[in-house]
Design a protein around this motif. Structure first.
Motif, PDB file in Angstrom:
ATOM      1  N   LEU A 363       6.541   6.905   2.980  1.00 40.91           N
ATOM      2  CA  LEU A 363       5.800   6.482   1.891  1.00 40.91           C
ATOM      3  C   LEU A 363       4.517   6.075   2.231  1.00 40.91           C
ATOM      4  O   LEU A 363       2.741   7.193   1.565  1.00 40.91           O
ATOM      5  CB  LEU A 363       6.386   5.561   1.006  1.00 40.91           C
ATOM      6  CG  LEU A 363       7.515   5.315   0.063  1.00 40.91           C
ATOM      7  CD1 LEU A 363       7.862   4.234  -0.311  1.00 40.91           C
ATOM      8  CD2 LEU A 363       7.689   6.649  -0.782  1.00 40.91           C
ATOM      9  N   ARG A 364       3.601   5.487   3.472  1.00 37.17           N
ATOM     10  CA  ARG A 364       2.760   5.557   4.086  1.00 37.17           C
ATOM     11  C   ARG A 364       2.023   7.049   4.273  1.00 37.17           C
ATOM     12  O   ARG A 364       0.928   7.230   4.295  1.00 37.17           O
ATOM     13  CB  ARG A 364       2.697   4.407   4.610  1.00 37.17           C
ATOM     14  CG  ARG A 364       1.089   4.268   5.382  1.00 37.17           C
ATOM     15  CD  ARG A 364       1.100   3.541   7.055  1.00 37.17           C
ATOM     16  NE  ARG A 364       1.815   4.487   8.129  1.00 37.17           N
ATOM     17  CZ  ARG A 364       1.686   5.474   8.357  1.00 37.17           C
ATOM     18  NH1 ARG A 364       0.694   6.137   8.353  1.00 37.17           N
ATOM     19  NH2 ARG A 364       2.748   6.150   9.118  1.00 37.17           N
ATOM     20  N   SER A 365       2.758   7.582   5.076  1.00 37.76           N
ATOM     21  CA  SER A 365       2.321   9.088   5.284  1.00 37.76           C
ATOM     22  C   SER A 365       2.184   9.711   4.145  1.00 37.76           C
ATOM     23  O   SER A 365       1.882  11.252   4.779  1.00 37.76           O
ATOM     24  CB  SER A 365       3.756  10.011   6.764  1.00 37.76           C
ATOM     25  OG  SER A 365       4.689   9.584   6.133  1.00 37.76           O
ATOM     26  N   GLU A 366       2.842   9.701   3.015  1.00 40.41           N
ATOM     27  CA  GLU A 366       2.713  11.031   2.252  1.00 40.41           C
ATOM     28  C   GLU A 366       1.366   9.745   0.701  1.00 40.41           C
ATOM     29  O   GLU A 366       1.564  10.482  -0.087  1.00 40.41           O
ATOM     30  CB  GLU A 366       4.118  10.322   1.455  1.00 40.41           C
ATOM     31  CG  GLU A 366       5.403  11.550   2.129  1.00 40.41           C
ATOM     32  CD  GLU A 366       5.534  12.609   1.975  1.00 40.41           C
ATOM     33  OE1 GLU A 366       4.344  13.711   0.757  1.00 40.41           O
ATOM     34  OE2 GLU A 366       6.037  13.067   2.885  1.00 40.41           O
ATOM     35  N   ASN A 367       0.958   9.062   1.657  1.00 36.72           N
ATOM     36  CA  ASN A 367      -0.574   8.068   1.057  1.00 36.72           C
ATOM     37  C   ASN A 367       0.461   7.743  -1.131  1.00 36.72           C
ATOM     38  O   ASN A 367      -0.009   7.959  -1.343  1.00 36.72           O
ATOM     39  CB  ASN A 367      -1.095   9.488   0.548  1.00 36.72           C
ATOM     40  CG  ASN A 367      -1.939   9.769   2.447  1.00 36.72           C
ATOM     41  OD1 ASN A 367      -2.577   8.689   3.033  1.00 36.72           O
ATOM     42  ND2 ASN A 367      -2.145  11.262   2.247  1.00 36.72           N
ATOM     43  N   ILE A 368       1.505   7.102  -0.865  1.00 40.77           N
ATOM     44  CA  ILE A 368       2.385   6.726  -1.656  1.00 40.77           C
ATOM     45  C   ILE A 368       1.962   5.361  -1.882  1.00 40.77           C
ATOM     46  O   ILE A 368       2.093   4.627  -0.493  1.00 40.77           O
ATOM     47  CB  ILE A 368       2.890   6.849  -2.441  1.00 40.77           C
ATOM     48  CG1 ILE A 368       2.751   8.594  -1.992  1.00 40.77           C
ATOM     49  CG2 ILE A 368       3.533   6.681  -3.242  1.00 40.77           C
ATOM     50  CD1 ILE A 368       4.943   8.946  -2.544  1.00 40.77           C
ATOM     51  N   VAL A 383       8.095  -0.037  -6.700  1.00 36.97           N
ATOM     52  CA  VAL A 383       7.059   0.054  -7.638  1.00 36.97           C
ATOM     53  C   VAL A 383       5.621   0.548  -7.333  1.00 36.97           C
ATOM     54  O   VAL A 383       5.287   0.430  -6.305  1.00 36.97           O
ATOM     55  CB  VAL A 383       6.793  -1.075  -8.492  1.00 36.97           C
ATOM     56  CG1 VAL A 383       5.587  -0.439  -9.743  1.00 36.97           C
ATOM     57  CG2 VAL A 383       7.799  -2.120  -9.161  1.00 36.97           C
ATOM     58  N   VAL A 384       5.645   2.282  -7.777  1.00 34.31           N
ATOM     59  CA  VAL A 384       4.231   2.934  -7.034  1.00 34.31           C
ATOM     60  C   VAL A 384       3.733   3.392  -8.559  1.00 34.31           C
ATOM     61  O   VAL A 384       4.641   3.578  -9.600  1.00 34.31           O
ATOM     62  CB  VAL A 384       5.077   4.362  -6.021  1.00 34.31           C
ATOM     63  CG1 VAL A 384       5.787   3.640  -5.394  1.00 34.31           C
ATOM     64  CG2 VAL A 384       6.264   5.166  -6.993  1.00 34.31           C
ATOM     65  N   ARG A 391       7.246  12.390  -6.327  1.00 29.07           N
ATOM     66  CA  ARG A 391       6.544  12.606  -5.065  1.00 29.07           C
ATOM     67  C   ARG A 391       7.421  11.441  -3.494  1.00 29.07           C
ATOM     68  O   ARG A 391       8.007  11.773  -2.903  1.00 29.07           O
ATOM     69  CB  ARG A 391       5.446  12.944  -3.890  1.00 29.07           C
ATOM     70  CG  ARG A 391       5.135  13.419  -3.210  1.00 29.07           C
ATOM     71  CD  ARG A 391       3.675  13.924  -3.126  1.00 29.07           C
ATOM     72  NE  ARG A 391       2.701  13.319  -3.370  1.00 29.07           N
ATOM     73  CZ  ARG A 391       2.004  12.011  -2.795  1.00 29.07           C
ATOM     74  NH1 ARG A 391       1.839  12.457  -1.795  1.00 29.07           N
ATOM     75  NH2 ARG A 391       1.211  11.096  -3.474  1.00 29.07           N
ATOM     76  N   ALA A 392       7.734  10.256  -4.346  1.00 33.15           N
ATOM     77  CA  ALA A 392       8.350   9.689  -3.181  1.00 33.15           C
ATOM     78  C   ALA A 392       9.981   9.630  -3.466  1.00 33.15           C
ATOM     79  O   ALA A 392      10.800   9.693  -1.950  1.00 33.15           O
ATOM     80  CB  ALA A 392       7.579   8.140  -4.158  1.00 33.15           C
TER      81      ALA A 392
END
Length: 407
Positions: A363-368, A383-384, A391-392
């Motif tokens: 998730l960090r690499s996807e900037n989420i 929770v995003v 995308r997540a």
């Protein structure tokens, strides 16, 4: 002879052609050697129109009479199918919940099945007659018609299967089984061959709408096998049972999501004022369910408690907090909307450390950004922002290589 319970979906009764189609499937099961019992779903056929009449007669019709009106919808469905079966030369009889021996009791929140007198159902089976039971209904100790509410038809099917010692319950849906994710948002999602009760229960609680959690819990309690399968296609479905066979997906089995999550944050002047028991007892007393809970207690910083709730109860939750502010002792309440919950589920997670780390890293690499986290032995939920939900879900489906050969 082995017994099989089939729970039908609402789409089965969309047209006479669909009813004929499902009649053929039931006949196939009968011809293969099973004693078949069918549980009909709720169909919204006459309910709204009749309710309009009821409210022209009274501003507050009693729940007893409204339940009686609603129960007729499912009874119509079971009667239509019985007519179709009889026309094909197979003896079938429609049964209301109380005729099938389903006895219920009420709690503060739900109507639950107390017991099933199985003699009626077994007598019909012994005469080679297919009982078609109106699902999600029964009678209470005062002989009132009662409705089981959400998840009632599949819960009825499981309870009936237990009562007559059936081999399994087939849950007919508009899908061919349970998938590794919702195919509508994850195009690479694949059908799963087998799931454990615990895995399906988590997926159901976390947003998957295939089977209601109360039916899964009942099946797990009595070790009743379930098969989630298509009501139209002759494709083997997903088998739900206690222990699943070894498969390639050893860790994560599925991704689930929920939209319209709201984060509420309550702040206090001091730790002594921050009573979690008082806060969540007050919310529970007002029928407000909370999900993920995060408490922040740091020296030199005012303590806060954050928790997630569904959009439907947001207005009531704010009202309860405002009216209880003095008794609860908090100094402020804030909220954040536009959130979603994305979860990974798999029984293999309990013996494989590092799953959460992989999830957070992807998730960090996807900037989420991750707003909240909740874990159990077989699931991790985050929770995003809702804009990042699809995308997540796709990223996590890819990260854990959720590819399952279609059965």
């Amino acid at each position: 002879m082995a017994k099989l319970v089939i729970k039908l979906d609402e789409q089965t009764f969309a047209s006479s052609d669909r009813i004929e189609q499902i009649t053929n499937k039931i006949i196939q099961e009968k011809e293969s050697g099973y004693d078949v019992v069918v549980v009909a779903p709720f169909i919204n056929l006459i309910d709204e129109k009749v309710k309009q009449y009821a409210y022209t007669l009274s501003e507050q019709p009693t729940k007893r009479e409204l339940d009686s009106i609603r129960s007729t919808n499912t009874q119509i469905a079971s009667s239509l199918l019985a007519i179709a079966m009889n026309a094909r030369g197979y003896k079938a009889v429609s049964l209301t919940g109380w005729q099938a021996g389903i006895e219920t009791f009420s709690t503060k929140r739900n109507v639950l099945i107390d017991r099933i007198e199985n003699e009626c159902i077994k007598n019909y089976l012994s005469e080679d007659i297919i009982p078609i039971i109106a699902g999600a209904q029964g009678k209470d100790a005062a002989n009132n018609i009662t409705l089981l509410g959400e998840g009632g038809p599949e819960t009825t099917a499981v309870a009936v299967a237990v009562a007559i010692d059936a081999e399994r319950v087939d849950i007919y849906t508009n899908a061919t089984g349970v998938f590794t994710a919702d195919p509508k948002i994850v195009k690479t999602a694949k059908q799963i061959k087998q799931l454990s009760y615990d895995e399906l229960l988590e997926l159901s609680l976390l947003g998957s709408k295939i089977i209601h959690p109360r039916a899964v819990e009942l099946a797990k309690k009595y070790n009743m096998s379930l098969v989630v399968c298509s009501s139209t296609e002759n494709i083997p479905g997903t088998v739900i049972k206690g222990e699943v066979d070894m498969e390639r997906n050893l860790i994560v089995r599925g991704v689930a999501y929920e939209t319209d999550i709201i984060r509420l944050t309550v702040g206090y002047e001091s730790y002594e004022q921050a009573s979690l028991a008082n806060l969540f007892t007050t919310l529970a007393d007002n029928q407000i369910n909370v999900d993920i809970i995060v408490q922040a207690v740091i020296d030199g910083v005012n303590p806060t408690v954050s928790f997630s709730i569904e959009k439907e109860v947001f207005a009531e939750a704010v009202k309860v907090l405002e009216s209880s502010k003095r008794s609860l002792g908090f100094s402020f309440a804030d909220f954040e909307v536009g959130l979603a919950k994305v979860s990974i589920v798999g029984s293999g997670m309990v013996s494989n450390p590092g799953v959460a780390a992989r999830m957070f890293d992807r998730l960090r690499s996807e900037n989420i950004p991750v707003k909240m986290v909740s874990t159990s032995e077989i699931k991790v939920s985050v929770v995003v922002p809702q804009d990042d939900m699809v995308r997540a879900a796709n990223a996590l489906h890819d990260e854990f290589n959720l590819v399952e050969e279609i059965v």
